[in-house]
Write a protein that holds these residues in place. Sequence first.
Motif, PDB file in Angstrom:
ATOM      1  N   GLY A 112       0.794  -1.223   0.000  1.00 46.91           N
ATOM      2  CA  GLY A 112       0.000   0.000   0.000  1.00 46.91           C
ATOM      3  C   GLY A 112       0.820   1.264   0.000  1.00 46.91           C
ATOM      4  N   SER A 113       2.108   1.164   0.381  1.00 48.62           N
ATOM      5  CA  SER A 113       2.953   2.356   0.440  1.00 48.62           C
ATOM      6  C   SER A 113       3.578   2.695  -0.903  1.00 48.62           C
ATOM      7  CB  SER A 113       4.072   2.151   1.469  1.00 48.62           C
ATOM      8  OG  SER A 113       4.964   1.129   1.041  1.00 48.62           O
ATOM      9  N   LYS A 114       3.409   1.847  -1.877  1.00 46.69           N
ATOM     10  CA  LYS A 114       4.097   2.012  -3.157  1.00 46.69           C
ATOM     11  C   LYS A 114       3.231   2.770  -4.158  1.00 46.69           C
ATOM     12  CE  LYS A 114       6.742  -2.272  -2.583  1.00 46.69           C
ATOM     13  NZ  LYS A 114       6.177  -2.694  -1.293  1.00 46.69           N
ATOM     14  N   GLY A 115       3.543   4.028  -4.395  1.00 43.42           N
ATOM     15  CA  GLY A 115       2.956   4.758  -5.515  1.00 43.42           C
ATOM     16  C   GLY A 115       1.633   5.441  -5.268  1.00 43.42           C
ATOM     17  N   ASN A 116       0.919   5.111  -4.225  1.00 48.17           N
ATOM     18  CA  ASN A 116      -0.391   5.717  -3.993  1.00 48.17           C
ATOM     19  C   ASN A 116      -0.295   6.695  -2.826  1.00 48.17           C
ATOM     20  OD1 ASN A 116      -3.111   6.324  -3.384  1.00 48.17           O
ATOM     21  ND2 ASN A 116      -3.770   4.372  -4.271  1.00 48.17           N
ATOM     22  N   LYS A 117      -0.185   7.970  -3.150  1.00 48.23           N
ATOM     23  CA  LYS A 117       0.029   8.972  -2.099  1.00 48.23           C
ATOM     24  C   LYS A 117      -1.213   9.205  -1.244  1.00 48.23           C
ATOM     25  CE  LYS A 117       3.900  11.555  -3.992  1.00 48.23           C
ATOM     26  NZ  LYS A 117       4.462  12.896  -4.266  1.00 48.23           N
ATOM     27  N   ILE A 118      -2.392   8.948  -1.807  1.00 46.33           N
ATOM     28  CA  ILE A 118      -3.615   9.119  -1.030  1.00 46.33           C
ATOM     29  C   ILE A 118      -3.676   8.082   0.088  1.00 46.33           C
ATOM     30  CG2 ILE A 118      -6.132   9.004  -1.082  1.00 46.33           C
ATOM     31  CD1 ILE A 118      -6.023  10.101  -3.918  1.00 46.33           C
ATOM     32  N   ILE A 119      -3.385   6.826  -0.259  1.00 45.79           N
ATOM     33  CA  ILE A 119      -3.359   5.767   0.752  1.00 45.79           C
ATOM     34  C   ILE A 119      -2.274   6.056   1.778  1.00 45.79           C
ATOM     35  CG2 ILE A 119      -2.833   3.329   1.150  1.00 45.79           C
ATOM     36  CD1 ILE A 119      -4.181   2.694  -1.496  1.00 45.79           C
ATOM     37  N   ALA A 120      -1.106   6.489   1.300  1.00 46.00           N
ATOM     38  CA  ALA A 120      -0.002   6.803   2.210  1.00 46.00           C
ATOM     39  C   ALA A 120      -0.387   7.936   3.151  1.00 46.00           C
ATOM     40  CB  ALA A 120       1.247   7.169   1.416  1.00 46.00           C
ATOM     41  N   PHE A 121      -1.052   8.967   2.614  1.00 43.69           N
ATOM     42  CA  PHE A 121      -1.464  10.105   3.433  1.00 43.69           C
ATOM     43  C   PHE A 121      -2.406   9.656   4.544  1.00 43.69           C
ATOM     44  CE2 PHE A 121      -3.979  13.721   4.668  1.00 43.69           C
ATOM     45  CZ  PHE A 121      -3.102  14.784   4.636  1.00 43.69           C
ATOM     46  N   ILE A 122      -3.407   8.873   4.177  1.00 43.22           N
ATOM     47  CA  ILE A 122      -4.384   8.389   5.160  1.00 43.22           C
ATOM     48  C   ILE A 122      -3.707   7.503   6.202  1.00 43.22           C
ATOM     49  CG2 ILE A 122      -6.430   6.948   5.483  1.00 43.22           C
ATOM     50  CD1 ILE A 122      -7.328   7.868   2.664  1.00 43.22           C
ATOM     51  N   ALA A 123      -2.826   6.608   5.730  1.00 43.52           N
ATOM     52  CA  ALA A 123      -2.159   5.673   6.641  1.00 43.52           C
ATOM     53  C   ALA A 123      -1.272   6.403   7.639  1.00 43.52           C
ATOM     54  CB  ALA A 123      -1.332   4.670   5.844  1.00 43.52           C
ATOM     55  N   PHE A 124      -0.458   7.336   7.155  1.00 41.61           N
ATOM     56  CA  PHE A 124       0.427   8.078   8.056  1.00 41.61           C
ATOM     57  C   PHE A 124      -0.377   8.904   9.062  1.00 41.61           C
ATOM     58  CE2 PHE A 124       3.897   7.687   4.752  1.00 41.61           C
ATOM     59  CZ  PHE A 124       4.750   6.959   5.568  1.00 41.61           C
ATOM     60  N   THR A 175       2.279  13.996   8.857  1.00 40.15           N
ATOM     61  CA  THR A 175       1.900  13.292   7.630  1.00 40.15           C
ATOM     62  C   THR A 175       2.496  13.964   6.401  1.00 40.15           C
ATOM     63  OG1 THR A 175      -0.174  12.545   8.625  1.00 40.15           O
ATOM     64  CG2 THR A 175      -0.057  12.548   6.219  1.00 40.15           C
ATOM     65  N   ILE A 176       2.436  15.280   6.349  1.00 40.82           N
ATOM     66  CA  ILE A 176       3.007  16.020   5.217  1.00 40.82           C
ATOM     67  C   ILE A 176       4.511  15.765   5.119  1.00 40.82           C
ATOM     68  CG2 ILE A 176       3.493  18.330   4.323  1.00 40.82           C
ATOM     69  CD1 ILE A 176       0.774  19.186   5.534  1.00 40.82           C
ATOM     70  N   LEU A 177       5.192  15.770   6.264  1.00 39.16           N
ATOM     71  CA  LEU A 177       6.622  15.468   6.263  1.00 39.16           C
ATOM     72  C   LEU A 177       6.883  14.039   5.810  1.00 39.16           C
ATOM     73  CD1 LEU A 177       7.789  17.186   9.578  1.00 39.16           C
ATOM     74  CD2 LEU A 177       8.414  17.846   7.252  1.00 39.16           C
ATOM     75  N   ALA A 178       6.056  13.110   6.268  1.00 37.79           N
ATOM     76  CA  ALA A 178       6.241  11.705   5.904  1.00 37.79           C
ATOM     77  C   ALA A 178       6.103  11.494   4.403  1.00 37.79           C
ATOM     78  CB  ALA A 178       5.230  10.841   6.658  1.00 37.79           C
ATOM     79  N   ILE A 179       5.090  12.131   3.813  1.00 39.07           N
ATOM     80  CA  ILE A 179       4.879  11.995   2.366  1.00 39.07           C
ATOM     81  C   ILE A 179       6.021  12.645   1.586  1.00 39.07           C
ATOM     82  CG2 ILE A 179       3.378  12.637   0.440  1.00 39.07           C
ATOM     83  CD1 ILE A 179       2.208  10.480   2.202  1.00 39.07           C
ATOM     84  N   SER A 180       6.472  13.801   2.064  1.00 38.66           N
ATOM     85  CA  SER A 180       7.505  14.551   1.346  1.00 38.66           C
ATOM     86  C   SER A 180       8.883  13.909   1.456  1.00 38.66           C
ATOM     87  CB  SER A 180       7.578  15.992   1.889  1.00 38.66           C
ATOM     88  OG  SER A 180       6.326  16.635   1.803  1.00 38.66           O
ATOM     89  N   LEU A 181       9.152  13.239   2.563  1.00 42.69           N
ATOM     90  CA  LEU A 181      10.508  12.754   2.858  1.00 42.69           C
ATOM     91  C   LEU A 181      10.613  11.243   2.917  1.00 42.69           C
ATOM     92  CD1 LEU A 181      11.386  15.314   5.691  1.00 42.69           C
ATOM     93  CD2 LEU A 181      11.957  15.478   3.261  1.00 42.69           C
ATOM     94  N   THR A 182       9.673  10.537   2.298  1.00 44.87           N
ATOM     95  CA  THR A 182       9.664   9.072   2.397  1.00 44.87           C
ATOM     96  C   THR A 182      10.992   8.424   1.998  1.00 44.87           C
ATOM     97  OG1 THR A 182       7.270   8.941   2.072  1.00 44.87           O
ATOM     98  CG2 THR A 182       8.534   6.950   1.613  1.00 44.87           C
ATOM     99  N   PRO A 183      11.630   8.825   0.894  1.00 43.01           N
ATOM    100  CA  PRO A 183      12.918   8.181   0.541  1.00 43.01           C
ATOM    101  C   PRO A 183      13.984   8.370   1.618  1.00 43.01           C
ATOM    102  CG  PRO A 183      12.039   9.396  -1.331  1.00 43.01           C
ATOM    103  CD  PRO A 183      11.207   9.783  -0.145  1.00 43.01           C
ATOM    104  N   TYR A 184      14.017   9.551   2.232  1.00 40.59           N
ATOM    105  CA  TYR A 184      14.997   9.811   3.294  1.00 40.59           C
ATOM    106  C   TYR A 184      14.673   9.016   4.549  1.00 40.59           C
ATOM    107  CZ  TYR A 184      16.076  13.735   0.230  1.00 40.59           C
ATOM    108  OH  TYR A 184      16.412  14.493  -0.856  1.00 40.59           O
TER     109      TYR A 184
END
Length: 208
Positions: A112-124, A175-184
Amino acid sequence: MQTNNIRSLVFIALFAALFIVMSSLTIKLGGSFVPITLQTLAVALAGLFLTPRNAFLSIFIVIVLAAFGLPLFSGQGGIAHLTGPTGGFIFAFPFCALLVSLAVGAFLRSSGSKGNKIIAFIAFFIIFELFSSLCAYIPGIPWLMQGYDLTFQKAMIAGFYPFIIGDALKSLAGTILAISLTPYIVYIRSSTASSRAEKSSFNAQSHS
């Protein structure tokens, strides 16, 4: 392994310092025994960037230092403060950071964390709201009731209801930080992982 240990110590110290700084930023509410701080955001960020063990230690070490009298919680410290009416929240924070880290790690390894930012946003957001904020109230409210001899309803009015919106805003910021900085986040968690299996799982995530 030695390099990982050094990195772990550096990040533990860094997030411990972040927690101390965010603990010092307080707003007193009239009628509330609990000040507004950025502590839960610091807890969320520790759990976001660090492995479960390191996330726990980054907050726990601050409690240990405060127990020796260092004024690390809004300019206060010592056993009397740690065991005072707000002690339930304080002692919950290391476990909250641990739970956030476990949940974040599980999500990052999921499809679920791969490629879908909406799911990632909700999850975080759910992870931060549930584990960095709401979980702290489980021991915090009963401890507050005992410390100030309050009924459950009065403790909720003093220590929960005024903070709902603020908790949501802090979860949103995390959540905003998590989405923006996921690779780091993946890189840092991988570089400080304590086991080869854990490191491999994060490396696989970073290359997916």
